[in-house]
Every structure is written in C-alpha cells, then in structure tokens.
Design an enzyme around this catalytic site. Structure first.
Site, PDB file in Angstrom:
ATOM      1  N   ASP A  17      -5.953   4.589  43.211  1.00  0.00           N
ATOM      2  CA  ASP A  17      -6.838   4.209  42.173  1.00  0.00           C
ATOM      3  C   ASP A  17      -8.356   5.232  42.523  1.00  0.00           C
ATOM      4  O   ASP A  17      -8.628   5.599  41.433  1.00  0.00           O
ATOM      5  CB  ASP A  17      -7.286   2.657  42.214  1.00  0.00           C
ATOM      6  CG  ASP A  17      -6.179   1.734  41.545  1.00  0.00           C
ATOM      7  OD1 ASP A  17      -5.035   2.521  40.865  1.00  0.00           O
ATOM      8  OD2 ASP A  17      -6.317   0.595  41.512  1.00  0.00           O
TER       9      ASP A  17
ATOM     10  N   GLU B  54      -8.672  -3.631  46.863  1.00  0.00           N
ATOM     11  CA  GLU B  54      -7.782  -4.410  46.346  1.00  0.00           C
ATOM     12  C   GLU B  54      -8.019  -5.725  47.187  1.00  0.00           C
ATOM     13  O   GLU B  54      -8.607  -5.451  48.120  1.00  0.00           O
ATOM     14  CB  GLU B  54      -6.288  -3.783  46.940  1.00  0.00           C
ATOM     15  CG  GLU B  54      -5.946  -2.350  46.233  1.00  0.00           C
ATOM     16  CD  GLU B  54      -6.040  -2.495  44.647  1.00  0.00           C
ATOM     17  OE1 GLU B  54      -5.839  -3.572  44.051  1.00  0.00           O
ATOM     18  OE2 GLU B  54      -6.579  -1.686  44.181  1.00  0.00           O
TER      19      GLU B  54
ATOM     20  N   ASP C 279     -15.711  -4.724  41.480  1.00  0.00           N
ATOM     21  CA  ASP C 279     -15.546  -4.167  42.910  1.00  0.00           C
ATOM     22  C   ASP C 279     -16.942  -4.726  43.987  1.00  0.00           C
ATOM     23  O   ASP C 279     -16.478  -5.375  45.167  1.00  0.00           O
ATOM     24  CB  ASP C 279     -15.400  -2.847  43.082  1.00  0.00           C
ATOM     25  CG  ASP C 279     -14.162  -2.428  42.652  1.00  0.00           C
ATOM     26  OD1 ASP C 279     -13.163  -2.597  43.230  1.00  0.00           O
ATOM     27  OD2 ASP C 279     -14.121  -2.166  41.351  1.00  0.00           O
TER      28      ASP C 279
ATOM     29  N   HIS D 280      -2.619   0.510  41.283  1.00  0.00           N
ATOM     30  CA  HIS D 280      -3.429  -0.893  42.222  1.00  0.00           C
ATOM     31  C   HIS D 280      -3.073  -0.344  43.529  1.00  0.00           C
ATOM     32  O   HIS D 280      -3.061  -1.581  44.682  1.00  0.00           O
ATOM     33  CB  HIS D 280      -2.376  -2.348  42.034  1.00  0.00           C
ATOM     34  CG  HIS D 280      -2.735  -2.341  40.324  1.00  0.00           C
ATOM     35  ND1 HIS D 280      -4.000  -2.828  39.828  1.00  0.00           N
ATOM     36  CD2 HIS D 280      -1.800  -2.361  39.273  1.00  0.00           C
ATOM     37  CE1 HIS D 280      -3.821  -3.078  38.561  1.00  0.00           C
ATOM     38  NE2 HIS D 280      -2.395  -2.718  38.082  1.00  0.00           N
TER      39      HIS D 280
ATOM     40  N   ASP E 231     -12.552   1.490  45.489  1.00  0.00           N
ATOM     41  CA  ASP E 231     -11.811   0.541  44.497  1.00  0.00           C
ATOM     42  C   ASP E 231     -11.190  -0.242  45.673  1.00  0.00           C
ATOM     43  O   ASP E 231      -9.885   0.157  46.125  1.00  0.00           O
ATOM     44  CB  ASP E 231     -10.667   1.342  43.724  1.00  0.00           C
ATOM     45  CG  ASP E 231     -10.132   0.592  42.835  1.00  0.00           C
ATOM     46  OD1 ASP E 231     -10.512   0.333  41.736  1.00  0.00           O
ATOM     47  OD2 ASP E 231      -8.818   0.064  43.167  1.00  0.00           O
TER      48      ASP E 231
HETATM   49  P1  AMP Z   1      -7.241  -3.013  40.657  1.00  0.00           P
HETATM   50  O1  AMP Z   1      -8.504  -2.175  40.919  1.00  0.00           O
HETATM   51  O2  AMP Z   1      -6.937  -2.823  39.024  1.00  0.00           O
HETATM   52  O3  AMP Z   1      -5.809  -2.541  41.363  1.00  0.00           O
HETATM   53  O4  AMP Z   1      -7.312  -4.338  40.879  1.00  0.00           O
HETATM   54  C1  AMP Z   1      -8.068  -4.926  41.919  1.00  0.00           C
HETATM   55  C2  AMP Z   1      -7.624  -6.196  42.337  1.00  0.00           C
HETATM   56  O5  AMP Z   1      -7.865  -7.101  41.105  1.00  0.00           O
HETATM   57  C3  AMP Z   1      -6.316  -6.466  42.893  1.00  0.00           C
HETATM   58  O6  AMP Z   1      -6.030  -6.136  44.171  1.00  0.00           O
HETATM   59  C4  AMP Z   1      -6.145  -7.977  42.491  1.00  0.00           C
HETATM   60  O7  AMP Z   1      -6.627  -8.663  43.431  1.00  0.00           O
HETATM   61  C5  AMP Z   1      -6.968  -8.095  41.244  1.00  0.00           C
HETATM   62  N1  AMP Z   1      -5.811  -7.990  40.154  1.00  0.00           N
HETATM   63  C6  AMP Z   1      -5.670  -6.651  39.120  1.00  0.00           C
HETATM   64  N2  AMP Z   1      -4.774  -6.926  38.438  1.00  0.00           N
HETATM   65  C7  AMP Z   1      -4.460  -8.314  38.530  1.00  0.00           C
HETATM   66  C8  AMP Z   1      -3.452  -9.100  37.778  1.00  0.00           C
HETATM   67  N3  AMP Z   1      -2.805  -8.669  36.843  1.00  0.00           N
HETATM   68  N4  AMP Z   1      -3.158 -10.402  38.161  1.00  0.00           N
HETATM   69  C9  AMP Z   1      -4.167 -10.832  39.347  1.00  0.00           C
HETATM   70  N5  AMP Z   1      -4.932 -10.249  40.072  1.00  0.00           N
HETATM   71  C10 AMP Z   1      -5.053  -8.841  39.491  1.00  0.00           C
HETATM   72 MG    MG Z   2      -7.240  -0.892  42.505  1.00  0.00          MG
END
Ligand code: AMP
Ligand code: MG
Length: 343
Positions: free
Chosen positions: A292, A129, A228, A287, A127
């Site tokens: 995650d 970031e 991803d 996040h 996952d």
């Molecule tokens: P996540 O796996 O949901 O943590 O998201 C992976 C990546 O997506 C994060 O590191 C951000 O780069 C992008 N991302 C997730 N949620 C948001 C959000 N609300 N606004 C902007 N970018 C986001």
């Molecule tokens: Mg994540």
C-alpha cells in the site's frame, strides 16, 4: 475495503479547522500580475523570493492559458514530444503539461536567484495495518500489526529502494481474526515472532536517524487519509503507554492534496481511484502495508512530477485531528526521538 476505511474515518475522527493564527503567514500582496492559481507559488520554503510579482509567474500564466485551449490529442502529442507520460484523463494531462512548463521556468528562475518550488528533501510514506474484525465493533481497539515506510526523494523524484517494514505483536488481542489475516495477508506466525510496538517504534526512529531525516534533510510524513496517524498511531501509543511521537504530529494527507490539486471531490480520492485516474495499476497485494505504501508513493511521485507541491495539511493536537491551512509556513518534521513513557 477502501470505502470502509473512508467511512470509519469519517465516523471516528473529529475534524476541526485550526484557528491557530500565530504561525499563519500573511497573504502575499498581488502586485504586478495576479497569476491564476496554478501558476502562483504555493508558499515555498524560500518565501522571500516567491512573490506573485516576479515576471516568471506571468510567463507561467500565459503558458497555462495556452494549455487550457488544447484538445486531448494535442495534449497527448505535446506530452509525447516532451517525453512525458501520456497516460491519464484530460485534466491530468493538462496539469502535467502545465507543471512541466512551470517547473522548467522555475528551475531557470531559481538558477537566476528567482522563486523555487521544493518543500521537503524527502517524503516518508506510512501505511499501517491493524487488527480488525469483519464489521469492526464500535468499541474495537485497533492495534498496529505492520509498520512500513517508503521514502521518496523529492529532488531525484524517485522512490528509495531501502524501505522499512516491521510487523508488530498485538498485546490486547494477540490472536488475529481470520478476517484480518485474509484482509492483510499478515499471519499469526508473523505477529507472534514480531516485537511489541515500543520496540518497533524505536527501530523506526533509528532508521529515520540513520538517514539524517529531520537533521540534515527536511522531510514530511505522508499517509492515505487521516486515519493512520489520528486513529491507529494515537490509539496504539495509548495502549503501549508511550507518548505520541513528536515527528508524527503533522503529515500530508494525500487524499486531500490529490483532491485539491486535480480538483476532484473526496469520493474520487480512494487509493484505487487515484491510481486509475493517473493511468496506473495497483502493484502488489492490497492491504499489505508495504505494498500500500509503495502504491501511495507512486501516486505522490506522479503528483510531484505533475508539479504538485505536496505539503503538510493535517496535524494532531491533544488527540484531535486538525487541518493545517495552506497559509501556514512550511516546516519539516522534527528529528525523531526514542519513544517516551506516558508516566
Ligand atoms: P488499509 O490501509 O486500507 O489496508 O487499511 C488499514 C487497516 O484498516 C487494516 O489493516 C484494517 O485494520 C482496517 N480495515 C481496512 N479495510 C477494512 C475492512 N474492510 N474491514 C475491517 N477493517 C478494515
Ligand atoms: Mg494499508
């Protein structure tokens, strides 16, 4: 937050059904009995002995019929009797009980040379970031800033303790936005002290090689959604001027697997919803790539325990996201190799 990810996914990714037929296996004929979908083999690696006509599928179909008629309380009592998890909504409990009997019967059958039901020895949850802005302008180039991996042993049904985590120094936008720091918990110092993506990818390759994945052991990558690999990794490889790694060209999108297995629409396959429906709570910091990954791994584990045969269902080809049909033969990911330059 997750909805945001889902939305950008839908917007940015060009999903196409694969029409590649060369590897598509012929559907098995339904000879003696036609078991319902849940008792049928889902295309096991040992296909030769996974035939619908095997008597074990009749036994499973009968057990499923019985479970379908049980009330929620009866399901709970039976699960408790069998020392199985009693959490989750009725459909989840039903699925768990059916899977328990199915697994028992298949185990017994395997010991007698009949059908088995394991695809991969390990599932590797990833996952990423990435750098981001509050509203992610359409021309924003996400760069990977955290590369975590969590292994699931599909035989012991346990999450491996030796997970991998590395932060990555972004090149294009080396300064993280305040929004990104707040969202991911990744600080400027963490990325400043980190290595660039090609070096981190090399560490990943070494870690996978040390665990003999793709050589001694069969494995598949698993992610929460398609983004991803099809977006973050794809963009990152272009920015880092390296070829997209062969071992990450196919993966299991758990949202798809979850939706198909528990028969719920895509709107109910966000990470928090999947956890909630399984009666689980998010552990750690949302996040954080590693947290995650661990929580995604907990969902995958529960699905395996509930009898889902997680299998590769998406791939990337020439930069395009494609579906892998369930009729395609099951192959593990290839052994990882050191990153190669695009030139
Ligand atoms: P996540 O796996 O949901 O943590 O998201 C992976 C990546 O997506 C994060 O590191 C951000 O780069 C992008 N991302 C997730 N949620 C948001 C959000 N609300 N606004 C902007 N970018 C986001
Ligand atoms: Mg994540």
């Amino acid at each position: 937050m997750e909805e945001h990810k889902e939305n950008i996914q839908a917007k940015d990714v060009n999903v196409k059904m694969s029409n590649t037929r060369e590897k598509v296996e012929k559907a098995k004929p339904c000879s003696r009995i036609c078991p319902d979908e849940e008792s049928a083999p889902q295309g096991s690696p040992s296909q030769s002995n996974s035939d619908f006509s095997h008597p074990v599928y009749k036994e499973i179909a009968l057990a499923n019929g019985h479970i379908n008629r049980m009330s929620k309380e009866e399901l709970r009592i039976k699960l408790a009797e069998l020392q199985l998890d009693t959490r989750g909504v009725k459909d989840v409990m039903k699925k768990r009980l059916k899977s328990h009997y199915k697994r028992q019967k298949l185990l017994q059958s395997a010991s007698e040379g009949g059908p088995t039901d394991t695809y991969y020895d390990y599932i590797c949850v990833v996952d990423f970031e990435a750098t981001c802005e509050e509203d992610n302008p359409s021309d924003f180039h996400h760069e990977i800033i955290e590369f975590p991996m969590v292994l699931i042993n599909t035989h012991t049904l346990q999450i491996q303790v030796d997970s991998f985590q590395a932060y990555v120094k972004p090149e294009l936008n080396p300064e993280l936005s305040d929004f990104c720091v707040k969202l991911t918990g990744i600080t400027q110092k963490m990325v400043d002290e980190a290595e660039l993506f090609p070096a981190v990818l090399q560490q990943v390759v070494t870690w996978l090689q040390e665990r003999e994945l793709g050589t001694t052991y069969k494995y598949a990558i698993l992610t929460d959604g398609a983004w991803d690999m099809s977006k973050f990794l794809n963009i990152q490889c272009r920015l880092s001027r390296i070829r997209y790694p062969q071992f990450a060209k196919k993966w299991i999108n758990i949202r798809k697997s979850y939706g198909n297995f528990y028969k719920v629409p895509r709107t109910q396959t966000k990470l928090s919803t999947m956890l909630e429906k399984l009666g689980l709570k998010y552990e750690g910091r949302p996040h954080s790539g590693l947290d995650d990954s661990r929580n995604i791994a907990r969902i995958a584990l529960r699905m395996l325990q509930d009898g889902c045969q997680l299998r590769v269902n998406e791939r990337i080809h020439a930069g395009q996201l494609l579906s892998v049909p369930s009729s395609a033969p099951v192959e593990g990911a290839p052994a990882p190799h050191s990153p190669r330059s695009r030139d």
